[in-house]
Design an enzyme around this catalytic site. Structure first.
Site, PDB file in Angstrom:
ATOM      1  N   GLN A  17       0.785  -1.246   0.000  1.00  7.53           N
ATOM      2  CA  GLN A  17       0.000   0.000   0.000  1.00  7.53           C
ATOM      3  C   GLN A  17       0.817   1.296   0.000  1.00  7.53           C
ATOM      4  OE1 GLN A  17      -3.344   2.370   2.637  1.00  7.53           O
ATOM      5  NE2 GLN A  17      -3.026   0.252   3.127  1.00  7.53           N
ATOM      6  N   SER A  18       1.838   1.369   0.861  1.00  3.79           N
ATOM      7  CA  SER A  18       2.487   2.675   1.072  1.00  3.79           C
ATOM      8  C   SER A  18       3.099   3.221  -0.216  1.00  3.79           C
ATOM      9  CB  SER A  18       3.553   2.569   2.159  1.00  3.79           C
ATOM     10  OG  SER A  18       4.574   1.682   1.743  1.00  3.79           O
ATOM     11  N   ARG A  38       6.993  -9.157 -10.232  1.00  2.83           N
ATOM     12  CA  ARG A  38       7.536 -10.496 -10.400  1.00  2.83           C
ATOM     13  C   ARG A  38       6.607 -11.279 -11.324  1.00  2.83           C
ATOM     14  NH1 ARG A  38      10.175 -13.064  -5.438  1.00  2.83           N
ATOM     15  NH2 ARG A  38       9.108 -11.400  -4.358  1.00  2.83           N
ATOM     16  N   PHE A  97      10.660  -1.898  -0.591  1.00 10.03           N
ATOM     17  CA  PHE A  97      11.044  -3.244  -0.167  1.00 10.03           C
ATOM     18  C   PHE A  97      11.471  -3.199   1.284  1.00 10.03           C
ATOM     19  CE2 PHE A  97      12.387  -3.739  -4.755  1.00 10.03           C
ATOM     20  CZ  PHE A  97      11.347  -4.585  -5.084  1.00 10.03           C
ATOM     21  N   ALA A  98      11.625  -4.409   1.844  1.00  9.31           N
ATOM     22  CA  ALA A  98      12.210  -4.500   3.186  1.00  9.31           C
ATOM     23  C   ALA A  98      13.631  -3.926   3.112  1.00  9.31           C
ATOM     24  CB  ALA A  98      12.236  -5.954   3.614  1.00  9.31           C
ATOM     25  N   ARG A 104      20.559  -5.855  -2.178  1.00 10.40           N
ATOM     26  CA  ARG A 104      20.785  -7.286  -2.467  1.00 10.40           C
ATOM     27  C   ARG A 104      20.535  -7.600  -3.937  1.00 10.40           C
ATOM     28  NH1 ARG A 104      18.550  -7.768   2.686  1.00 10.40           N
ATOM     29  NH2 ARG A 104      16.439  -8.175   1.943  1.00 10.40           N
ATOM     30  N   TYR A 138       4.317  -2.955   8.779  1.00 12.69           N
ATOM     31  CA  TYR A 138       3.019  -2.740   8.134  1.00 12.69           C
ATOM     32  C   TYR A 138       2.284  -1.602   8.846  1.00 12.69           C
ATOM     33  CZ  TYR A 138       3.415  -7.013   5.364  1.00 12.69           C
ATOM     34  OH  TYR A 138       3.807  -7.962   4.461  1.00 12.69           O
ATOM     35  N   GLU A 139       1.209  -1.176   8.208  1.00 16.65           N
ATOM     36  CA  GLU A 139       0.400  -0.041   8.666  1.00 16.65           C
ATOM     37  C   GLU A 139       0.285   0.104  10.197  1.00 16.65           C
ATOM     38  OE1 GLU A 139      -1.588   2.423   7.006  1.00 16.65           O
ATOM     39  OE2 GLU A 139      -1.890   3.066   9.059  1.00 16.65           O
ATOM     40  N   GLY A 247      -8.207  20.831  19.093  1.00 13.09           N
ATOM     41  CA  GLY A 247      -7.814  22.217  19.324  1.00 13.09           C
ATOM     42  C   GLY A 247      -8.495  22.812  20.541  1.00 13.09           C
ATOM     43  N   GLY A 248      -8.613  24.105  20.542  1.00 10.62           N
ATOM     44  CA  GLY A 248      -9.177  24.802  21.689  1.00 10.62           C
ATOM     45  C   GLY A 248     -10.698  24.930  21.645  1.00 10.62           C
ATOM     46  N   GLN A 249     -11.339  24.285  20.686  1.00 10.91           N
ATOM     47  CA  GLN A 249     -12.800  24.378  20.581  1.00 10.91           C
ATOM     48  C   GLN A 249     -13.382  23.018  20.949  1.00 10.91           C
ATOM     49  OE1 GLN A 249     -14.075  27.268  20.026  1.00 10.91           O
ATOM     50  NE2 GLN A 249     -12.429  28.393  19.029  1.00 10.91           N
TER      51      GLN A 249
HETATM   52  N1  CAO Z   1      11.875 -10.342  -9.226  1.00  9.56           N
HETATM   53  C1  CAO Z   1      12.564 -11.099  -8.346  1.00  9.56           C
HETATM   54  N2  CAO Z   1      12.589 -10.852  -7.028  1.00  9.56           N
HETATM   55  C2  CAO Z   1      11.871  -9.794  -6.593  1.00  9.56           C
HETATM   56  C3  CAO Z   1      11.122  -8.975  -7.464  1.00  9.56           C
HETATM   57  C4  CAO Z   1      11.148  -9.276  -8.839  1.00  9.56           C
HETATM   58  N3  CAO Z   1      10.490  -8.562  -9.721  1.00  9.56           N
HETATM   59  N4  CAO Z   1      10.504  -7.998  -6.726  1.00  9.56           N
HETATM   60  C5  CAO Z   1      10.859  -8.229  -5.457  1.00  9.56           C
HETATM   61  N5  CAO Z   1      11.677  -9.298  -5.366  1.00  9.56           N
HETATM   62  C6  CAO Z   1      12.301  -9.854  -4.175  1.00  9.56           C
HETATM   63  C7  CAO Z   1      13.193  -8.831  -3.487  1.00  9.56           C
HETATM   64  O1  CAO Z   1      14.435  -8.788  -4.118  1.00  9.56           O
HETATM   65  C8  CAO Z   1      13.225  -9.394  -2.070  1.00  9.56           C
HETATM   66  O2  CAO Z   1      14.152 -10.464  -2.038  1.00  9.56           O
HETATM   67  P1  CAO Z   1      15.313 -10.643  -0.899  1.00  9.56           P
HETATM   68  O3  CAO Z   1      14.620 -10.585   0.420  1.00  9.56           O
HETATM   69  O4  CAO Z   1      15.879 -11.989  -1.219  1.00  9.56           O
HETATM   70  O5  CAO Z   1      16.284  -9.548  -1.054  1.00  9.56           O
HETATM   71  C9  CAO Z   1      11.837  -9.990  -1.929  1.00  9.56           C
HETATM   72  O6  CAO Z   1      11.312 -10.145  -3.242  1.00  9.56           O
HETATM   73  C10 CAO Z   1      10.699  -9.139  -1.333  1.00  9.56           C
HETATM   74  O7  CAO Z   1      10.940  -8.273  -0.569  1.00  9.56           O
HETATM   75  P2  CAO Z   1      10.259  -7.803   0.800  1.00  9.56           P
HETATM   76  O8  CAO Z   1      11.105  -8.363   1.890  1.00  9.56           O
HETATM   77  O9  CAO Z   1      10.144  -6.354   0.645  1.00  9.56           O
HETATM   78  O10 CAO Z   1       8.789  -8.461   0.834  1.00  9.56           O
HETATM   79  P3  CAO Z   1       7.966  -9.048   2.076  1.00  9.56           P
HETATM   80  O11 CAO Z   1       6.661  -9.452   1.500  1.00  9.56           O
HETATM   81  O12 CAO Z   1       8.704 -10.105   2.817  1.00  9.56           O
HETATM   82  O13 CAO Z   1       7.773  -7.811   3.077  1.00  9.56           O
HETATM   83  C11 CAO Z   1       7.011  -5.611   3.717  1.00  9.56           C
HETATM   84  C12 CAO Z   1       6.772  -6.878   2.861  1.00  9.56           C
HETATM   85  C13 CAO Z   1       5.956  -4.607   3.337  1.00  9.56           C
HETATM   86  C14 CAO Z   1       6.882  -5.965   5.198  1.00  9.56           C
HETATM   87  C15 CAO Z   1       8.413  -5.053   3.445  1.00  9.56           C
HETATM   88  O14 CAO Z   1       8.563  -4.883   2.064  1.00  9.56           O
HETATM   89  C16 CAO Z   1       8.714  -3.751   4.148  1.00  9.56           C
HETATM   90  O15 CAO Z   1       8.969  -3.688   5.355  1.00  9.56           O
HETATM   91  N6  CAO Z   1       8.728  -2.634   3.371  1.00  9.56           N
HETATM   92  C17 CAO Z   1       9.052  -1.314   3.878  1.00  9.56           C
HETATM   93  C18 CAO Z   1       7.951  -0.749   4.702  1.00  9.56           C
HETATM   94  C19 CAO Z   1       6.645  -0.678   3.972  1.00  9.56           C
HETATM   95  O16 CAO Z   1       6.523  -0.142   2.908  1.00  9.56           O
HETATM   96  N7  CAO Z   1       5.626  -1.206   4.613  1.00  9.56           N
HETATM   97  C20 CAO Z   1       4.255  -0.969   4.209  1.00  9.56           C
HETATM   98  C21 CAO Z   1       3.739  -1.982   3.365  1.00  9.56           C
HETATM   99  S1  CAO Z   1       2.042  -1.666   3.122  1.00  9.56           S
HETATM  100  O17 CAO Z   1       1.296  -2.136   4.538  1.00  9.56           O
END
Ligand code: CAO
Length: 415
Positions: A17-18, A38, A97-98, A104, A138-139, A247-249
């Protein structure tokens, strides 16, 4: 008519979402947003909370309008080359991404700079540098860590998260502002830069008034507009203020006619000081306008609970819309508690493009929230979200790949 961000190309590595809310806004302002997904799976939200089997979910369609979708395996060496070509062509790379995932993949800031020194790299992360920087977020985690949950809810209950997605969509908005600001600075410097919006920071920014209150509390030990005054106790930290006005109201949510069966038969009522005499007239308590116990805001503060109970005796005799109509005549600030059903059916929101009906090839018609920011010279047309990989060939051709090369890359699993 042209669009504000015509000519800006965004390499959109966002998911959930973000990030998608940010790039959707930029697409509505006219940027060409190329979403990299992907192959086979795509953004995880395509299949989350599905209401129709095998059809992109509303979660996905409502966050990815006006974008193009390409599928590239970013871990495949040839896929990486396609990405390099995209980085050279685009102005902004947006990712959520995370932590560490982009590095990586081999796309460190240094590598991206080598490929395109004008590239702006914009990221949403859960936390900024510090003890939690490596955490996935997450959110609701952001709402809790950013101070929203501890200050939301009622004094005698647990912390509460809000229905408003201030952690995700709120941070997406912050990031979008960072991106357009960096684009503007680039017109002077010619250089790209990194833009970071941490979800904790975004939520805290939206909770700014609560940090204000923390300091007021530490200085004075009491905050008179909070429901804890004079009926409860203050502790060391800003308490949950229930439905009190920020606020103040002073304000509160009051029952309206039908509340026994309709969970949204309520109105938000603000006892704004300049219209106090009119409020007294409307609710039939004319004497309060001159009674020294009620006539001034300071005199009313310790009596707010009783005052709202009296006003509620009046609002309970009217529907929320009848009450709105009467109160608005006297400029008394108030607002009906609108359900999502009422909002979806509201004709004026359809007229302004804030609620839009969109047609989708596999889903059919659905409602979405359009662009909440209206520019007079850059009108928004809400276009459906792309199917997974719908634009892979088109974008590859724009990058200069021949049909033969495209089919070889497909056979190699790179795209
Ligand atoms: N082809 C191949 N690999 C891909 C790809 C593609 N097109 N797109 C993504 N990937 C891979 C990434 O390289 C990553 O791999 P590694 O971990 O091996 O480096 C993996 O997919 C996905 O990454 P992720 O860790 O971001 O995904 P997740 O589902 O495990 O986590 C989330 C999701 C949201 C918790 C995490 O992305 C995050 O903390 N993001 C930052 C904060 C954020 O935006 N949070 C809000 C999300 S909305 O509620």
């Amino acid at each position: 008519m042209g669009k504000a961000l015509d000519g800006v190309r965004i390499l959109d590595f966002t998911h959930v979402q973000s990030g998608p809310t940010c790039t959707q806004l930029l697409a509505w302002f006219g940027a060409d947003v190329i979403k990299v997904e992907r192959a086979g799976a795509g953004d995880i939200t395509r299949e989350q909370l599905r209401d129709i089997p095998d059809v992109d979910s509303l979660y996905f369609t409502m966050l990815n309008h006006n974008k193009r979708s390409v599928t590239i395996d970013t871990k495949n060496p040839e896929g990486k080359q396609v990405l390099e070509a995209l980085i050279q062509k685009c102005d902004v790379l947006v990712e959520n991404f995370a932590p560490g995932a982009l590095d990586r993949m081999g796309f460190t800031w240094e590598r991206i700079q080598e490929l395109n020194p004008r590239m702006i790299v914009a990221s949403v992360k859960g936390f900024g540098p510090g003890p939690y920087e490596d955490c996935k977020v997450y959110e609701n985690v952001a709402q809790c860590a950013g101070g929203a949950a501890s200050t939301t809810g009622f004094d005698d209950g647990p912390p509460v998260v809000s229905g408003a997605q201030i952690g995700d969509s709120g941070t997406g908005l912050h990031l979008a502002l960072g991106i357009v600001t960096a684009l503007y600075q680039r017109t002077q410097t010619g250089r790209g830069q990194r833009v970071l919006a941490a979800m904790q920071d975004g939520v805290l920014n939206l909770c700014r008034v609560k940090l204000r209150d923390q300091q007021r509390l530490e200085r004075t030990g009491v905050m008179k507009e909070y429901p804890q005054y004079p009926n409860g106790k203050f502790g060391e930290a800003v308490p949950r203020a229930g439905n009190a006005s920020g606020g103040g109201q002073p304000g509160w949510i009051l029952k309206c006619k039908g509340w026994e069966t309709d969970p949204n038969a309520y109105i938000y009522f603000i006892t704004q000081a300049p219209v106090w005499a009119k409020i007294c007239n409307v609710i039939g308590k004319e004497e309060w306008a001159t009674d020294p116990d009620y006539a001034t805001p300071a005199a009313r503060l310790p009596r707010l609970k009783d005052i709202f109970a009296e006003i509620e005796r009046w609002t309970m005799t009217k529907t929320k819309f009848e009450a709105m109509q009467i109160l608005n005549k006297y400029d008394i600030p108030c607002g009906p508690i609108l359900s999502m059903k009422e909002i979806a059916e509201e004709p004026s929101l359809r007229k302004t493009g804030t609620i839009v009906e969109v047609d989708h090839p596999t889903r059919g018609k659905y409602l979405t929230v359009g662009n909440p920011i209206k520019l007079s010279d850059s009108p928004t047309e809400v276009k459906r979200s792309p199917l997974l990989g719908e634009h892979t060939d088109e974008v590859m051709a724009e990058l200069g790949y021949s049909p033969e090369q495209i089919s070889a890359l497909r056979t190699a699993g790179a795209i």
